[in-house]
Design a protein around this motif. Structure first.
Motif, PDB file in Angstrom:
ATOM      1  N   ASN A 145       0.800  -1.224   0.000  1.00 33.89           N
ATOM      2  CA  ASN A 145       0.000   0.000   0.000  1.00 33.89           C
ATOM      3  C   ASN A 145       0.833   1.274   0.000  1.00 33.89           C
ATOM      4  O   ASN A 145       0.285   2.357  -0.183  1.00 33.89           O
ATOM      5  N   ASN A 146       2.132   1.133   0.217  1.00 33.70           N
ATOM      6  CA  ASN A 146       3.005   2.314   0.242  1.00 33.70           C
ATOM      7  C   ASN A 146       4.278   2.039  -0.549  1.00 33.70           C
ATOM      8  O   ASN A 146       5.384   2.046   0.006  1.00 33.70           O
ATOM      9  N   PRO A 147       4.130   1.771  -1.839  1.00 37.10           N
ATOM     10  CA  PRO A 147       5.319   1.437  -2.629  1.00 37.10           C
ATOM     11  C   PRO A 147       6.281   2.616  -2.739  1.00 37.10           C
ATOM     12  O   PRO A 147       5.849   3.764  -2.893  1.00 37.10           O
ATOM     13  N   ILE A 148       7.560   2.311  -2.609  1.00 37.35           N
ATOM     14  CA  ILE A 148       8.609   3.315  -2.803  1.00 37.35           C
ATOM     15  C   ILE A 148       9.310   2.943  -4.097  1.00 37.35           C
ATOM     16  O   ILE A 148      10.067   1.975  -4.153  1.00 37.35           O
ATOM     17  N   SER A 149       9.027   3.688  -5.127  1.00 39.14           N
ATOM     18  CA  SER A 149       9.431   3.283  -6.470  1.00 39.14           C
ATOM     19  C   SER A 149      10.917   3.382  -6.724  1.00 39.14           C
ATOM     20  O   SER A 149      11.471   2.623  -7.516  1.00 39.14           O
ATOM     21  N   ASP A 150      11.592   4.306  -6.040  1.00 38.14           N
ATOM     22  CA  ASP A 150      13.008   4.484  -6.337  1.00 38.14           C
ATOM     23  C   ASP A 150      13.772   4.765  -5.060  1.00 38.14           C
ATOM     24  O   ASP A 150      13.265   5.416  -4.131  1.00 38.14           O
ATOM     25  N   ARG A 210      16.002  -3.815  -1.674  1.00 39.66           N
ATOM     26  CA  ARG A 210      15.041  -2.728  -1.846  1.00 39.66           C
ATOM     27  C   ARG A 210      13.857  -2.878  -0.894  1.00 39.66           C
ATOM     28  O   ARG A 210      13.380  -1.899  -0.299  1.00 39.66           O
ATOM     29  N   GLN A 211      13.378  -4.102  -0.735  1.00 43.25           N
ATOM     30  CA  GLN A 211      12.259  -4.334   0.171  1.00 43.25           C
ATOM     31  C   GLN A 211      12.644  -4.030   1.616  1.00 43.25           C
ATOM     32  O   GLN A 211      11.864  -3.420   2.363  1.00 43.25           O
TER      33      GLN A 211
END
Length: 482
Positions: free
Chosen positions: A322-327, A370-371
């Motif tokens: 629900n809170n993706p951090i794309s970069d 990244r995760q």
């Protein structure tokens, strides 16, 4: 006193910053004077009584060192001030260049750094989370005792072909090929296609003295079956395929050829009576009733741990979804991937696997890195927004749990408290749990009943990638991604 900060964005990914910081001379002078004044009561200079040495005399003798100390402290403190003023969160660096602190000119320096992206506080009130709940039943205890009986086998070498239930000690080499190579093996090769085809990517590994219990279900499909009927000293070649959901995504679904050399074949003998089983485990009063009670207690402890781990995983997964951090800054991802790669290498090395045969390049861990970084950023936002602080009582409880398996638990607890740095990993675990608990208090939570077997069956062959990371067990274990 004002500190001037001039900040510009570099073109590197949008996360690189270059700041020019200027500190007035007056601030350095004040820090130097404070240091010199602190020396007055104890300074001993010929011709002056203690406490009566003029500050200008101290300045001539200690001024240069005092200024150097002040500049070092101001480098750190003004950099932190600059980060706070600009609302930046340090990700990597800093690298300080072009520094000048000549007397009378103040302090100026340029600092280059990478910063984390500025993210919003996750909204948790709308999250829908299924919280697993379970209990240990009498049937679960029965199954566990049956498993313990199986695990209590006494192994003896036998001179016969291997059968289901036997334990083999093997050495193996494996060659993992690309899917394209397998397809090429069944296609008709023409001069045109032969000249244009590229060699398939091969990955190799080998391990020695690996134990395999035939029929246990802990290896990939076909491995156990391929060793049925094998004798000590025999070599077998097994052409198999890794599961589509394997703990190493880069190997999932790929063909693999194992060359297996059987060192020995062993037959196991279980304790035949309850008395033999209880004696094997050293139960204090030698009764089955006590053994069942101790088994249940151990299962309940493991269940509590597994429920917490599964709950934490579900909360983290839904937060990331629900809170993706794309970069993210590449430097930070690379650093975290290097740490994960080294951790995995140490785990495999501890069980005797030749690391030169493994492809454990950091690039394979970048997605996992990244995760992890995204999770840390989201948790930091929640900690700040909810003003969550680590509970010392829960730290103590966790340390006592960790120490309970030690030969001398009290001594182990004391060891943690002898040096506060030893508590840091424990504090991080406790803080993680507290954040999860806070999310559960504010989210929409429903309970999901789950059995002990489904959550924590020791004989299950369905594990996550994190389980594989923690175990460090040798391939060809069937560690599937759930």
């Amino acid at each position: 006193m004002h500190v001037t900060v001039d900040i510009t964005d570099d073109a590197t990914e949008g996360f690189n910053r270059r700041m020019r910081v200027e500190v007035p001379e007056e601030r350095i002078a004040n820090d130097v004077n404070e240091q010199l004044e602190s020396l007055i009561p104890t300074a001993r200079i010929p011709g002056f009584r203690p406490g009566k040495v003029p500050i200008n005399m101290l300045a001539r003798r200690y001024g240069r060192q005092a200024r150097d100390d002040a500049v070092k402290k101001l480098l750190y403190s003004t950099f932190q001030e600059a980060l706070t003023r600009e609302g930046l969160q340090l990700a990597h660096g800093p690298e300080i260049t072009e520094m000048n602190a000549d007397p009378g000119t103040g302090l100026t320096y340029t600092v280059t750094l990478d910063v984390y992206p500025n993210i919003d506080v996750p909204v948790v009130e709308t999250l829908e989370i299924r919280r697993p709940v379970a209990e240990v039943t009498e049937e679960d205890v029965d199954r566990m005792i049956k498993t313990l009986r199986e695990q209590s086998k006494i192994w003896s070498k036998v001179d016969r072909p291997a059968a289901k239930g036997d334990r083999l000690m093997v050495d193996f080499e494996s060659v993992v090929t690309d899917k394209a190579e397998e397809n090429a093996l069944v296609e008709t090769t023409t001069p045109d296609t032969a000249s244009s085809s590229e060699p398939a990517a091969l990955e190799m590994m080998k391990a020695e003295k690996v134990t395999v219990e035939l029929g246990s279900g802990t290896t990939i499909d076909g491995f156990d079956e391929g060793l049925l009927g094998a004798n000590a000293g025999e070599e077998r070649v097994l052409d198999l395929r890794f599961p589509d959901k394997f703990y190493r995504p880069d190997w999932a679904g790929r063909p693999v050829r194992f060359t297996v050399n059987v060192r020995s074949v062993e037959e196991g003998t279980q304790p035949q009576t309850d008395e033999e089983l209880v004696k094997h485990f050293g139960v204090r009063d030698g009764t089955m009733e006590t053994f069942r009670a101790e088994t249940r207690k151990d299962m309940e402890n493991k269940l509590a741990f597994a429920l917490r781990a599964e709950t934490n995983k579900r909360v983290v997964d839904i937060l990331l979804t629900n809170n993706p951090i794309s970069d993210l800054p590449k430097s930070v991802v690379t650093r975290e991937a290097n740490v994960m790669s080294e951790r995995r290498r140490n785990q495999f090395a501890s069980v005797g696997i030749d690391l030169n045969e493994l492809d454990l390049k950091p690039m394979h861990f970048e997605q996992q890195a990244r995760q992890q970084i995204s999770q840390n950023l989201l948790f930091e936002k929640l900690v700040s927004a909810a003003n969550i602080t680590v509970d010392p009582g829960k730290i103590r409880e966790r340390i006592e749990v960790l120490a309970s398996d030690h030969q001398d638990p009290k001594r182990m607890v004391a060891w943690y408290y002898e040096d506060e740095k030893r508590q840091i990993p424990v504090k991080m675990m406790v803080l993680h749990d507290q954040v999860v608990d806070w999310v559960l208090e504010h989210a929409k939570v429903t309970e999901e009943n789950i059995s002990f077997d489904a959550l924590l069956n020791p004989s299950s062959n369905t594990f996550t990638a994190d389980d594989a990371n923690a175990s460090g067990e040798a391939l060809p274990q069937d560690r599937q991604e759930s």
